[in-house]
Design an enzyme around this catalytic site. Structure first.
Site, PDB file in Angstrom:
ATOM      1  N   GLY A  88      -2.760  -4.138  -3.332  1.00  0.00           N
ATOM      2  CA  GLY A  88      -2.775  -4.973  -4.524  1.00  0.00           C
ATOM      3  C   GLY A  88      -1.416  -5.110  -5.180  1.00  0.00           C
ATOM      4  N   ASP A 115      -7.270  -2.986  -7.719  1.00  0.00           N
ATOM      5  CA  ASP A 115      -6.219  -3.952  -7.416  1.00  0.00           C
ATOM      6  C   ASP A 115      -5.457  -4.379  -8.659  1.00  0.00           C
ATOM      7  OD1 ASP A 115      -7.051  -3.795  -4.832  1.00  0.00           O
ATOM      8  OD2 ASP A 115      -7.494  -5.921  -4.580  1.00  0.00           O
ATOM      9  N   GLY A 127       1.397  -6.166  -3.916  1.00  0.00           N
ATOM     10  CA  GLY A 127       2.054  -7.422  -3.572  1.00  0.00           C
ATOM     11  C   GLY A 127       1.578  -8.578  -4.440  1.00  0.00           C
ATOM     12  N   ASP A 128       0.285  -8.608  -4.741  1.00  0.00           N
ATOM     13  CA  ASP A 128      -0.251  -9.645  -5.621  1.00  0.00           C
ATOM     14  C   ASP A 128       0.320  -9.500  -7.029  1.00  0.00           C
ATOM     15  OD1 ASP A 128      -1.895 -10.426  -3.471  1.00  0.00           O
ATOM     16  OD2 ASP A 128      -3.453  -9.007  -4.085  1.00  0.00           O
ATOM     17  N   ALA A 144      13.317  -5.938  -3.177  1.00  0.00           N
ATOM     18  CA  ALA A 144      12.965  -7.301  -2.771  1.00  0.00           C
ATOM     19  C   ALA A 144      14.215  -8.173  -2.821  1.00  0.00           C
ATOM     20  CB  ALA A 144      11.881  -7.882  -3.674  1.00  0.00           C
ATOM     21  N   TYR A 180     -15.425  -5.978  -0.089  1.00  0.00           N
ATOM     22  CA  TYR A 180     -14.653  -5.057   0.749  1.00  0.00           C
ATOM     23  C   TYR A 180     -14.674  -3.656   0.177  1.00  0.00           C
ATOM     24  CZ  TYR A 180     -10.507  -5.844  -2.337  1.00  0.00           C
ATOM     25  OH  TYR A 180      -9.621  -5.957  -3.389  1.00  0.00           O
ATOM     26  N   LYS A 211       9.676  -9.138   0.344  1.00  0.00           N
ATOM     27  CA  LYS A 211       9.337  -7.849  -0.262  1.00  0.00           C
ATOM     28  C   LYS A 211       9.624  -6.749   0.753  1.00  0.00           C
ATOM     29  CE  LYS A 211       5.340  -9.631  -0.780  1.00  0.00           C
ATOM     30  NZ  LYS A 211       3.878  -9.807  -1.005  1.00  0.00           N
ATOM     31  N   ASN A 239      -6.539 -11.657  -7.866  1.00  0.00           N
ATOM     32  CA  ASN A 239      -5.638 -10.628  -8.404  1.00  0.00           C
ATOM     33  C   ASN A 239      -4.454 -11.264  -9.115  1.00  0.00           C
ATOM     34  OD1 ASN A 239      -7.190  -8.578  -7.307  1.00  0.00           O
ATOM     35  ND2 ASN A 239      -5.857  -8.245  -5.551  1.00  0.00           N
TER      36      ASN A 239
END
Length: 301
Positions: A234, A273, A236-237, A210, A78, A204, A26
């Site tokens: 997704g 994502d 956070g990525d 953040a 997944y 975060k 990602n």
């Protein structure tokens, strides 16, 4: 990994859409979308899902020549079920990677290596790989590490490994909720007392924002954008990719945090994502907006 999304309620869906996901891939896809030359190193099975994953990551602009095709193991996958993720990756090709992977990587000219706390929890060989990577001399590159706490993966394993690796990294991302579970505190300054090693620590704090804590500098907090959320997985990525792209571009701290929030917003607007980026004119305007304008902005679907 391959990812499947139900068309309708998961328990009644007869049709599932296939996409691609996974923490490091990602980040790689988001970085490529932001114009950063990036390569992804992993392993897939010699199967249709593996070929699809590699093809889609490559189509996003990521170099994939470092991806190993393992003929004896399957590609991990997944399922996303209404905010819940179910993983099927035990014994997958990626879970069997080891330190020998590093022998095939040319680190000349590499400025950044991004990893996550998922990999060392997959197997003993993956943990050995991570320790070998973190022990390598860093002539030109820094290591970025996203804690990415996954309780199920760490059941019966020593979670102290996460602090070990994080303290050996140069840049660390961790969710306040993750830190609360792993280290018993969600407060950025207290997390910093646990993670003293990194040059940069990014905490975060969900919809609140953040905090960036850099060595020998005052902490910087930047509120998140207000927006309608379709799917949080997704984000956070995406945040990590936005932050890292701005860092590589030499941006100042507040700009890096805003770049992370803006990229995360693109992921929050989709069930996949990695979703379509925000319009460039919106990104440019918000990166340089005054604090009042930033705080007042609301992003709809």
């Amino acid at each position: 990994m391959a990812m499947f999304l139900p068309e309708g309620p998961p328990d009644r869906a007869r049709t599932w859409s296939r996409a691609v996901g996974g923490a490091e891939s990602n980040v790689a896809c988001h970085l490529a979308g932001l114009g950063v030359p990036v390569a992804w190193v992993s392993a897939v099975g010699d199967d249709a899902l593996g070929r699809a994953v590699v093809a889609e990551v490559a189509a996003a602009g990521v170099e994939v020549s470092g991806v190993v095709v393992d003929p004896g193991r399957q590609t991990g996958l997944y399922l996303k079920e209404s905010g819940t993720v179910r993983y099927y990756r035990t014994g997958s090709a990626a879970s069997c990677l080891g330190p020998e992977v590093l022998d095939r990587i040319d680190f000349d000219g590499v400025h950044l290596v991004h990893t996550s706390g998922i990999t060392p929890a997959l197997s003993e060989s993956c943990l050995a790989l991570m320790r070998a990577l973190f022990a390598m001399p860093r002539r030109s590159h820094r290591i970025s590490f996203d804690v990415n706490w996954r309780p199920a993966l760490w059941a019966g394993r020593d979670r102290a490994v996460l602090a070990e690796l994080a303290n050996a990294a140069d840049i660390v991302f961790v969710g306040a909720d993750e830190a609360s579970e792993v280290w018993g505190t969600a407060e950025p300054q207290r997390i910093r007392t646990v993670l003293t090693g990194p040059e940069m620590l990014v905490v975060k704090q969900g919809e609140h924002g953040a905090t960036l804590i850099e060595r020998d500098r005052a902490p910087v907090f930047e509120p998140a954008l207000r927006m309608d959320v379709v799917e949080p997985i997704g984000a956070g990525d995406a945040f990590a990719a936005g932050f890292l792209a701005a860092l590589l571009d030499g941006a100042p701290p507040r700009h890096r945090l805003r770049a992370g929030h803006l990229r995360a917003a693109s992921a929050l607007r989709t069930r996949e994502d990695v979703g379509p980026p925000l319009p460039p004119e919106v990104v440019a305007a918000l990166l340089d907006a005054d604090e009042r304008t930033w705080a007042a902005w609301r992003m709809s679907r």
